[in-house]
Design a protein around this motif. Structure first.
Motif, short mmCIF file in Angstrom:
data_model
loop_
_atom_site.label_atom_id
_atom_site.label_comp_id
_atom_site.label_asym_id
_atom_site.label_seq_id
_atom_site.Cartn_x
_atom_site.Cartn_y
_atom_site.Cartn_z
N LEU A 20 1.08 16.59 7.22
CA LEU A 20 0.54 15.88 6.06
C LEU A 20 -0.88 15.40 6.29
CD1 LEU A 20 3.69 13.80 5.10
CD2 LEU A 20 2.64 15.62 3.77
N ALA A 21 -1.15 14.99 7.53
CA ALA A 21 -2.47 14.43 7.78
C ALA A 21 -3.45 15.56 7.99
CB ALA A 21 -2.42 13.54 9.02
N VAL B 191 -6.41 7.66 4.93
CA VAL B 191 -6.27 8.96 4.31
C VAL B 191 -4.81 9.27 4.02
CG1 VAL B 191 -7.41 11.14 4.49
CG2 VAL B 191 -7.78 9.41 6.22
N VAL B 192 -4.65 10.39 3.50
CA VAL B 192 -3.57 11.31 3.59
C VAL B 192 -2.27 10.84 4.19
CG1 VAL B 192 -3.25 13.63 4.14
CG2 VAL B 192 -5.45 12.57 4.55
N ALA B 205 -7.96 12.29 -1.20
CA ALA B 205 -8.09 11.40 -0.07
C ALA B 205 -8.11 9.96 -0.53
CB ALA B 205 -9.37 11.73 0.68
N LEU B 207 -9.46 7.05 0.77
CA LEU B 207 -10.38 6.67 1.84
C LEU B 207 -10.90 5.26 1.65
CD1 LEU B 207 -12.48 9.92 1.65
CD2 LEU B 207 -10.94 9.35 3.51
#
Lengths: 437, 308
Positions: A20-21, B191-192, B205, B207
C-alpha cells in the motif's frame, strides 16, 4: 501461541503495508506548449568562395519557414541568440549548450555549405540541446538552384526525427491559373516557390489530380472543344487523351491503388453520373444511375468508398458510396450548397466547400456526419485539397481580390497564400509524398 | 524413552505449541497469498498520486476563510461537512473517513471520488468536476487556492507541524517499505495507507502541508518546461498512454537521477517528458519547504494529451 499469531499477523501487515505504501506520483496534466522550441542560426560558409547570394541565411530561413508552417515548432528569434556566429562551430564539440538552453531551445539546427565548381555542398546537423547531443546529420550535393530543395529535405529530416511523422516539405501543389491568358495547369512547391507551367492547351484546363505515385497528372481539358480527360506524365511531358465520350468527361481521380479512375460522364442523356474507367479510358463500371446529377467523386484512402456531390435531395450535397455495394448515404445536411469533397488521408474526415449566404467556405466533417467545422470565413473559399499527412489543406480564395491558392492547418489555423500576383489561381491538388525528390 | 525414528517419537507438549505455530503460520501464509491474489489491484503496481488540481478540491474548502465562503448558500452546509477541522491534515483525515478516492488517470483532470458514505461528498465532487473542466476558472482557483493555503498554513500550529515532520523522519528512518520516497505514518498523517484504508488502484497522497507545497512546486516547474509537439492524429492513436519517470532529488534540489519507470510506447512523448524534467533541474531546495531529508524520490506522470 498468541505471540506467534501476533508475529504472523504483523508480518502479513508489513507485507500489505509494503504494497500500500507506494511512491508518490506527480501528474502533469498538460504540456505548457504544444510546440517544439527550436533555434536555427544561419548556415556558415565553409568554403573560400564568398557567399554572394546569402545562401547561409537562405537555407536557415527556408528550414525555419517549413517548420513554422508545420505548426509544430516555435522558432526562436535569432535576435535572442547568445553565441557569436563568427567563432561558433557547427559540430557538437564546438557548441556551447548553455547558450541555447538559456534561451529555451530544445533543439538546434546547425549547418554550413561549400560552393564548389558547378555545385554546392550543404551539411546540416540537428542537436538535442537538453541532452547536449547530436541527433542527425546530412550532407547534400546539388546545384545552387536546388538550395530550397536541399533545405526542404533537411526540414523533412528534422520533422521526422523530432515528431516521428513524415514532413510535407518536399511536396508540391498543382493548380489551374489563367496567368498565361488561358487556363492551364501549373506546379509549385508546397510553399509557393519554383512555379512551373505544366500544360499549354490554350484552352480551358480544369481539375488536375495526381497519380498515387506522384508522377502523372490527370485533368479535364476543352482543347478539342469537348471536356475530355487527359493523362500527362510530369517528367516527360507525354500526354494522352483517355476519356472523350460524348458530353462531359470531368473531375477524374485516381484510385489509391492506381488501378482505376473515377470520373463524371454525362454521355447521351446529359445527366451526369459517376463511372469507373481504367487508364486506357475503358469503362469498368457505372456507379450511379439516378435522375440527379452526381459529380466530383473522390476516393477514401482505403479505396473502398467514394464521396461525391449529388442534387438528388434537391440541393447539391455530399454523399458517401460504398464502391462494392453501391450503397449510398448522405453526409452533409447543413447548408444549401455543399461541393468538392476531399477525403482526408487519415480517413476520418472529409473537407468540402459549402455555401452559407453569398460565399463559399471550407468545412471539415467527420465521415459519420458529426463534428462539422467551418475553417475559413473571409472571402470566397473553394476546392479544398489535403496534404498527404492530413495536417494541412490547400484551397483557393478570393479574399484579397483575384483567386489565389492558400494553405492552412487542418483546423483552419495559419492560413497563408502560396501564389501571388493578379492571375486567378484555382483547383489546387496537393501531391502525395514525392519519393523521387 | 527408547529411540524411535523422530517421526514416531512422542511429541512433548511444549513442542506441540511449535507445531501449532507452524500450522497457524502456514494458514496465515495461505491466507496472505489468497488475499494478495484475490484483492484486485493489490498485486498490480500501487501508486499514490499527487496533483495540485486535486489538492484544490480537498483543501480549498472555504472554512478557512471563516464564513467568507464562495459557495452557494445551499451548498454551504454540505461543504462544511467536508471543511472540518482547523488544519489541512484534519480535513484530509475526515475526508478519508467518508470516502474512497480514486484518481482517474485517463482524464487527468477529472478526479473520480468513490463515495461510500457521504452523499455530501458527491455534491462537492460534481462541483469539482465542473471547475476542473474550466481551465480559466482553474487558474483562478489555483490563486485562490494558494491564498487559502497560506491562511491555512498560518493556522497550523508550528509545533504540531514539527511533530509531523519529526514523525515523518522517524518513519523514514524506520526503513522505507517498498522503497517509497515518502514515509508512512499514522501520527504524522502522511501518505498512503497510513489509515489502512483499502484504497483502490492508485490514490491521492495525503501529505503534510510542506510536502504538498513542495510537490506543487515540482509540478509547476516541470509543467512549465514541458513542450509536447506531436502531430495531429498521432495523439489520437495514443489515447490513454502515459510515460512515467522516476526522479531522485537531493536536498539542495538537484535532480541526481532520472529514469523511465514506464515508457509510453511513443518515443517522442517519452523524450518530451525527459526533457521537461531535465530542464527543470535544479528544483527548489528542501529546506525552503522545511523538508528534512537527505533526498527523496518521486514519480512523474506525463499523459498523452489531446492537442488542439
Amino acid at each position: 501461541m498468541k505471540k506467534k499469531v501476533m508475529v504472523a499477523a504483523s508480518v502479513m501487515w508489513l507485507l500489505l503495508m509494503g504494497r500500500l505504501a507506494a511512491k508518490v506520483y506527480i501528474y502533469i496534466d498538460a504540456p505548457a506548449t504544444t510546440k517544439f522550441p527550436i533555434a536555427i542560426p544561419a548556415f556558415k560558409n565553409l568554403g573560400d568562395v564568398p557567399d554572394a547570394q546569402n545562401m547561409g541565411t537562405s537555407v536557415s530561413s527556408v528550414i525555419s519557414e517549413d517548420l513554422e508552417i508545420s505548426g509544430l515548432f516555435r522558432l526562436i528569434n535569432p535576435n535572442a541568440f547568445l553565441e557569436d556566429p563568427s567563432t561558433a562551430g557547427i559540430t557538437g564539440d564546438r557548441i556551447e549548450w548553455k547558450d541555447w538552453s538559456a534561451i529555451g531551445a530544445e533543439a538546434l539546427i546547425k549547418g554550413g555549405f561549400y560552393q564548389e565548381e558547378g555545385g554546392l555542398r550543404v551539411e546540416a546537423r540537428l542537436f538535442d540541446v537538453v541532452r547536449g547531443s547530436f541527433v542527425s546529420g546530412k550532407r547534400y550535393f546539388g546545384k545552387p538552384t536546388e538550395l530550397r530543395l536541399v533545405s526542404h529535405k533537411f526540414s523533412d529530416e528534422v520533422m521526422y526525427r523530432l515528431t516521428g511523422q513524415k514532413g510535407i516539405f518536399q511536396t508540391q501543389i498543382l493548380f489551374v491559373s489563367d496567368s498565361g491568358g488561358t487556363k492551364d495547369i501549373y506546379l509549385i512547391d508546397f510553399d509557393g516557390y519554383n512555379r512551373v507551367k505544366i500544360t499549354n492547351h490554350k484552352s480551358i484546363v480544369l481539375s488536375p489530380s495526381w497519380s498515387p505515385d506522384g508522377k502523372k497528372v490527370i485533368f479535364t481539358s476543352y482543347k478539342d472543344g469537348n471536356p475530355d480527360v487527359y493523362v500527362r506524365e510530369l517528367f516527360y511531358g507525354r500526354e494522352r487523351k483517355i476519356s472523350f465520350q460524348k458530353g462531359l468527361n470531368i473531375a477524374p481521380e485516381w484510385s489509391p491503388d492506381g488501378e482505376k479512375i473515377v470520373l463524371t460522364l454525362s454521355q447521351d442523356d446529359g445527366n451526369s453520373d459517376i463511372y469507373l474507367i481504367n487508364e486506357e479510358g475503358e469503362k469498368i463500371s457505372r456507379l450511379t444511375s439516378d435522375w440527379a446529377n452526381d459529380v466530383s467523386p473522390c476516393w477514401s484512402p482505403d479505396g473502398k468508398e467514394l464521396a461525391f456531390v449529388s442534387n438528388r435531395s434537391g440541393s447539391p450535397q455530399v454523399y458517401i458510396m460504398e464502391v462494392k455495394t453501391g450503397k449510398v448515404r448522405r453526409l452533409t445536411f447543413e447548408g444549401s450548397y455543399n461541393t468538392s469533397p476531399a477525403w482526408s488521408p487519415r480517413g476520418n474526415k472529409i473537407t468540402f466547400s459549402g455555401r452559407r449566404g453569398d460565399n463559399f467556405d471550407i468545412y471539415t466533417i467527420a465521415t459519420d456526419g458529426k463534428d462539422l467545422r467551418q475553417l475559413t470565413s473571409s472571402g470566397g473559399n473553394e476546392s479544398p485539397s489535403w496534404s498527404p499527412d492530413g495536417r494541412h489543406i490547400a484551397f483557393s480564395s478570393n479574399r484579397t481580390g483575384a483567386k489565389k491558392i492558400y494553405i492552412m492547418l487542418a483546423d483552419g489555423a495559419d492560413q497563408r497564400a502560396v501564389t501571388w500576383g493578379d492571375s486567378n489561381d484555382t483547383d489546387p491538388a496537393w501531391s502525395p509524398h514525392l519519393n523521387y525528390r | 524413552m527408547t529411540s524411535l525414528p523422530y517421526y514416531l517419537s512422542e511429541v512433548p507438549s511444549s513442542e506441540l505449541t511449535l507445531v501449532w505455530g507452524v500450522v497457524i503460520s502456514s494458514f496465515l501464509h495461505l491466507l496472505l497469498i489468497l488475499v494478495l491474489i484475490g484483492v484486485p489491484g493489490l498485486l498490480s503496481p500501487k501508486r499514490t498520486y499527487f496533483s495540485s488540481t486535486y489538492m484544490v478540491k480537498l483543501v480549498d474548502v472555504p472554512r478557512g476563510t471563516q464564513g467568507k465562503t464562495r459557495v452557494a448558500a445551499g451548498e454551504r452546509s454540505k461543504e462544511e461537512k467536508l471543511a472540518v477541522g482547523e488544519t489541512a491534515k484534519e480535513k484530509l483525515e475526515k475526508v478519508e473517513e467518508t470516502k474512497k478516492v480514486e484518481e482517474k488517470k485517463s482524464t487527468g483532470l477529472t478526479v473520480k471520488d468513490k463515495v461510500e458514505k457521504s452523499s455530501a461528498v458527491k455534491t462537492v465532487q460534481k462541483k469539482v468536476e465542473v471547475r476542473v473542466k474550466d481551465k480559466e476558472k482553474d487558474k483562478n482557483k489555483e490563486k485562490e487556492f494558494s491564498s487559502a493555503l497560506d491562511k491555512i498554513k498560518e493556522r497550523v500550529d508550528e509545533r504540531q507541524r514539527k511533530e509531523k515532520i519529526e514523525s515523518l523522519r522517524e518513519k523514514i528512518a524506520e526503513g522505507e517499505r517498498a522503497g517509497t520516497g515518502v514515509g508512512v505514518g499514522e501520527g504524522g498523517a502522511l501518505v498512503v495507507g497510513s489509515s489502512g484504508l483499502p484504497f483502490g488502484q492508485g490514490m491521492i497522497a495525503n501529505l503534510p502541508l510542506n510536502y504538498q507545497l513542495y510537490y506543487s512546486a515540482i509540478e509547476q516547474k516541470i509543467k512549465s518546461n514541458w513542450n509536447l509537439a506531436l502531430p495531429r492524429g498521432v495523439v489520437e492513436d495514443m489515447k490513454g498512454m502515459e510515460v512515467v519517470l522516476s526522479v531522485k532529488i537531493k536536498a539542495d534540489g538537484e535532480i541526481v537521477d532520472i529514469s523511465y519507470e514506464q515508457k509510453s510506447g511513443n518515443i517522442y512523448l517519452d523524450e518530451s517528458a525527459f526533457r521537461a524534467i531535465k530542464k527543470s533541474n535544479p528544483l527548489p531546495p528542501f529546506d525552503e519547504y522545511n523538508i528534512r531529508e537527505p533526498f527523496f524520490e518521486t514519480g512523474i506522470i506525463f499523459p498523452a494529451v489531446e492537442l488542439l
